[in-house]
Design a protein around this motif. Structure first.
Motif, PDB file in Angstrom:
ATOM      1  N   ARG A  47       0.835  -1.214   0.000  1.00 42.25           N
ATOM      2  CA  ARG A  47       0.000   0.000   0.000  1.00 42.25           C
ATOM      3  C   ARG A  47       0.863   1.255   0.000  1.00 42.25           C
ATOM      4  NH1 ARG A  47      -3.365  -2.794   3.488  1.00 42.25           N
ATOM      5  NH2 ARG A  47      -2.361  -1.844   5.298  1.00 42.25           N
ATOM      6  N   THR A  48       1.891   1.257   0.845  1.00 42.55           N
ATOM      7  CA  THR A  48       2.777   2.424   0.931  1.00 42.55           C
ATOM      8  C   THR A  48       3.535   2.605  -0.377  1.00 42.55           C
ATOM      9  OG1 THR A  48       3.011   1.946   3.284  1.00 42.55           O
ATOM     10  CG2 THR A  48       4.540   3.544   2.363  1.00 42.55           C
ATOM     11  N   LEU A  49       3.979   1.502  -0.958  1.00 46.77           N
ATOM     12  CA  LEU A  49       4.705   1.555  -2.235  1.00 46.77           C
ATOM     13  C   LEU A  49       3.817   2.139  -3.337  1.00 46.77           C
ATOM     14  CD1 LEU A  49       7.417   0.878  -3.526  1.00 46.77           C
ATOM     15  CD2 LEU A  49       6.566  -1.407  -3.990  1.00 46.77           C
ATOM     16  N   ARG A  50       2.558   1.724  -3.356  1.00 48.04           N
ATOM     17  CA  ARG A  50       1.608   2.253  -4.334  1.00 48.04           C
ATOM     18  C   ARG A  50       1.456   3.767  -4.178  1.00 48.04           C
ATOM     19  NH1 ARG A  50      -3.913   0.687  -2.524  1.00 48.04           N
ATOM     20  NH2 ARG A  50      -3.451   2.466  -1.193  1.00 48.04           N
ATOM     21  N   ASP A  51       1.262   4.219  -2.940  1.00 52.19           N
ATOM     22  CA  ASP A  51       1.109   5.655  -2.677  1.00 52.19           C
ATOM     23  C   ASP A  51       2.365   6.423  -3.052  1.00 52.19           C
ATOM     24  OD1 ASP A  51      -1.341   4.926  -1.698  1.00 52.19           O
ATOM     25  OD2 ASP A  51      -0.794   5.142   0.422  1.00 52.19           O
ATOM     26  N   LEU A  52       3.502   5.802  -2.788  1.00 51.75           N
ATOM     27  CA  LEU A  52       4.772   6.456  -3.085  1.00 51.75           C
ATOM     28  C   LEU A  52       5.020   6.606  -4.567  1.00 51.75           C
ATOM     29  CD1 LEU A  52       7.018   4.954  -0.418  1.00 51.75           C
ATOM     30  CD2 LEU A  52       6.680   7.357  -0.892  1.00 51.75           C
ATOM     31  N   CYS A  53       4.701   5.579  -5.309  1.00 50.28           N
ATOM     32  CA  CYS A  53       4.890   5.643  -6.767  1.00 50.28           C
ATOM     33  C   CYS A  53       4.111   6.829  -7.324  1.00 50.28           C
ATOM     34  CB  CYS A  53       4.469   4.343  -7.435  1.00 50.28           C
ATOM     35  SG  CYS A  53       5.636   3.020  -7.116  1.00 50.28           S
ATOM     36  N   HIS A  54       2.928   7.040  -6.796  1.00 47.76           N
ATOM     37  CA  HIS A  54       2.107   8.176  -7.215  1.00 47.76           C
ATOM     38  C   HIS A  54       2.800   9.489  -6.831  1.00 47.76           C
ATOM     39  CE1 HIS A  54      -1.401  10.493  -8.280  1.00 47.76           C
ATOM     40  NE2 HIS A  54      -1.344  11.080  -7.097  1.00 47.76           N
ATOM     41  N   LEU A  55       3.286   9.532  -5.596  1.00 50.65           N
ATOM     42  CA  LEU A  55       3.971  10.726  -5.093  1.00 50.65           C
ATOM     43  C   LEU A  55       5.238  11.010  -5.909  1.00 50.65           C
ATOM     44  CD1 LEU A  55       3.710  12.715  -2.662  1.00 50.65           C
ATOM     45  CD2 LEU A  55       5.241  11.192  -1.417  1.00 50.65           C
ATOM     46  N   PHE A  56       6.026   9.953  -6.151  1.00 52.27           N
ATOM     47  CA  PHE A  56       7.262  10.093  -6.919  1.00 52.27           C
ATOM     48  C   PHE A  56       6.971  10.646  -8.308  1.00 52.27           C
ATOM     49  CE2 PHE A  56       9.651   6.422  -4.598  1.00 52.27           C
ATOM     50  CZ  PHE A  56       9.735   7.205  -3.458  1.00 52.27           C
ATOM     51  N   ALA A  57       5.909  10.123  -8.908  1.00 44.99           N
ATOM     52  CA  ALA A  57       5.577  10.521 -10.283  1.00 44.99           C
ATOM     53  C   ALA A  57       5.112  11.966 -10.362  1.00 44.99           C
ATOM     54  CB  ALA A  57       4.502   9.595 -10.844  1.00 44.99           C
ATOM     55  N   SER A  58       4.540  12.482  -9.269  1.00 48.71           N
ATOM     56  CA  SER A  58       3.991  13.833  -9.319  1.00 48.71           C
ATOM     57  C   SER A  58       4.943  14.909  -8.792  1.00 48.71           C
ATOM     58  CB  SER A  58       2.668  13.891  -8.557  1.00 48.71           C
ATOM     59  OG  SER A  58       2.878  13.526  -7.205  1.00 48.71           O
ATOM     60  N   GLU A  59       6.006  14.502  -8.076  1.00 48.62           N
ATOM     61  CA  GLU A  59       6.932  15.484  -7.486  1.00 48.62           C
ATOM     62  C   GLU A  59       7.889  16.031  -8.543  1.00 48.62           C
ATOM     63  OE1 GLU A  59       8.209  18.135  -5.477  1.00 48.62           O
ATOM     64  OE2 GLU A  59       6.969  16.843  -4.230  1.00 48.62           O
ATOM     65  N   ARG A  60       7.911  17.360  -8.676  1.00 54.11           N
ATOM     66  CA  ARG A  60       8.777  17.993  -9.676  1.00 54.11           C
ATOM     67  C   ARG A  60       9.987  18.688  -9.059  1.00 54.11           C
ATOM     68  NH1 ARG A  60       3.604  19.030 -11.839  1.00 54.11           N
ATOM     69  NH2 ARG A  60       3.362  18.183 -13.930  1.00 54.11           N
ATOM     70  N   ASP A  61       9.979  18.842  -7.734  1.00 53.24           N
ATOM     71  CA  ASP A  61      11.039  19.574  -7.056  1.00 53.24           C
ATOM     72  C   ASP A  61      12.139  18.615  -6.607  1.00 53.24           C
ATOM     73  OD1 ASP A  61      12.653  21.000  -5.318  1.00 53.24           O
ATOM     74  OD2 ASP A  61      11.004  22.029  -4.311  1.00 53.24           O
ATOM     75  N   ASP A  84      11.762  -8.575   4.416  1.00 53.01           N
ATOM     76  CA  ASP A  84      11.613  -7.160   4.043  1.00 53.01           C
ATOM     77  C   ASP A  84      12.507  -6.778   2.867  1.00 53.01           C
ATOM     78  OD1 ASP A  84       9.951  -6.909   6.247  1.00 53.01           O
ATOM     79  OD2 ASP A  84      11.485  -5.984   7.517  1.00 53.01           O
ATOM     80  N   LEU A  85      13.602  -7.493   2.678  1.00 49.46           N
ATOM     81  CA  LEU A  85      14.598  -7.073   1.688  1.00 49.46           C
ATOM     82  C   LEU A  85      14.047  -6.939   0.264  1.00 49.46           C
ATOM     83  CD1 LEU A  85      18.108  -8.585   2.514  1.00 49.46           C
ATOM     84  CD2 LEU A  85      17.457  -6.177   2.369  1.00 49.46           C
ATOM     85  N   PRO A  86      13.329  -7.956  -0.268  1.00 44.37           N
ATOM     86  CA  PRO A  86      12.830  -7.805  -1.647  1.00 44.37           C
ATOM     87  C   PRO A  86      11.876  -6.610  -1.794  1.00 44.37           C
ATOM     88  CG  PRO A  86      12.633 -10.085  -0.937  1.00 44.37           C
ATOM     89  CD  PRO A  86      13.037  -9.292   0.269  1.00 44.37           C
ATOM     90  N   MET A  87      11.024  -6.395  -0.785  1.00 37.25           N
ATOM     91  CA  MET A  87      10.071  -5.282  -0.866  1.00 37.25           C
ATOM     92  C   MET A  87      10.790  -3.943  -0.744  1.00 37.25           C
ATOM     93  SD  MET A  87       6.782  -6.763   1.192  1.00 37.25           S
ATOM     94  CE  MET A  87       7.694  -7.338   2.615  1.00 37.25           C
ATOM     95  N   LEU A  88      11.771  -3.884   0.154  1.00 39.39           N
ATOM     96  CA  LEU A  88      12.529  -2.650   0.322  1.00 39.39           C
ATOM     97  C   LEU A  88      13.378  -2.370  -0.919  1.00 39.39           C
ATOM     98  CD1 LEU A  88      12.892  -0.353   2.322  1.00 39.39           C
ATOM     99  CD2 LEU A  88      14.817  -1.608   3.326  1.00 39.39           C
ATOM    100  N   GLN A  89      13.860  -3.435  -1.559  1.00 38.38           N
ATOM    101  CA  GLN A  89      14.636  -3.249  -2.790  1.00 38.38           C
ATOM    102  C   GLN A  89      13.748  -2.719  -3.916  1.00 38.38           C
ATOM    103  OE1 GLN A  89      18.206  -3.627  -3.117  1.00 38.38           O
ATOM    104  NE2 GLN A  89      17.485  -2.266  -4.724  1.00 38.38           N
TER     105      GLN A  89
END
Length: 174
Positions: free
Chosen positions: A12-26, A154-159
């Motif tokens: 869930r956090t990874l999904r939210d982050l991908c969205h955040l990463f894609a929208s951050e321009r700074d 945790d390693l594969p998910m964190l990677q």
């Protein structure tokens, strides 16, 4: 079930982050976002986003702390002194993450390093930020109070998280 819950939270956090990463321009805002998210994901006490700046003439590595945080999102002062360069070097040279677990795991010896033992660190998880086969940085997370804070699982998910972060960081730099 506990491991399944942990994996669900990661996804869930990874999904939210991908969205955040894609929208951050700074470009200046992204590194702290990456580190805060990694700390949140793993429930680490502290985290460091370390940039690999190439090799020194003596063959050693040049590292620079981009961001350092405690779990309360407070920036850590004198960050260079708080993480183990030996651990970061091992991850860079192997091109693979490491985790210390209660039973020691493959990298249990890192807890005996003077730079780690002296700071009373009891758990470490560390993954490389790799882009097109080149390690650009390292995500270093630790805990001084919970020995089983991190797990091999945790390693594969964190990677996966680190791979997305490396891509986002490069994109925003461009």
């Amino acid at each position: 079930p506990q491991n399944h819950d942990r994996e669900q939270r990661f996804l869930r956090t990874l999904r939210d982050l991908c969205h955040l990463f894609a929208s951050e321009r700074d470009a200046t805002r992204l590194p702290p976002l990456v580190l805060d998210a990694a700390i949140e994901l793993t429930e680490a006490e502290r985290g460091f986003l370390v940039k690999v700046e190439g090799k020194k003439p003596d063959g050693g590595w040049r590292f620079k702390v981009e961001v350092a945080r405690g779990f309360d999102k407070v920036a850590l002062k004198a960050a260079q002194a708080h993480f183990s360069k030996t651990v970061v070097r091992r991850v860079v040279e192997r091109g693979a993450g490491l985790v210390t677990t209660r039973d020691g795991g493959d990298d249990g010896d890192v807890l005996q390093l003077s730079s780690v033992a002296g700071k009373r660190i009891v758990a470490i998880v560390c993954v490389p930020l790799v882009l097109r086969g080149e390690t650009r940085g390292v995500l270093y997370l630790d805990h001084r109070f919970v020995a089983d804070a991190f797990h091999e699982a945790d390693l594969p998910m964190l990677q996966t998280f680190a791979d997305q972060a490396a891509l986002a960081l490069e994109t925003v730099e461009l």
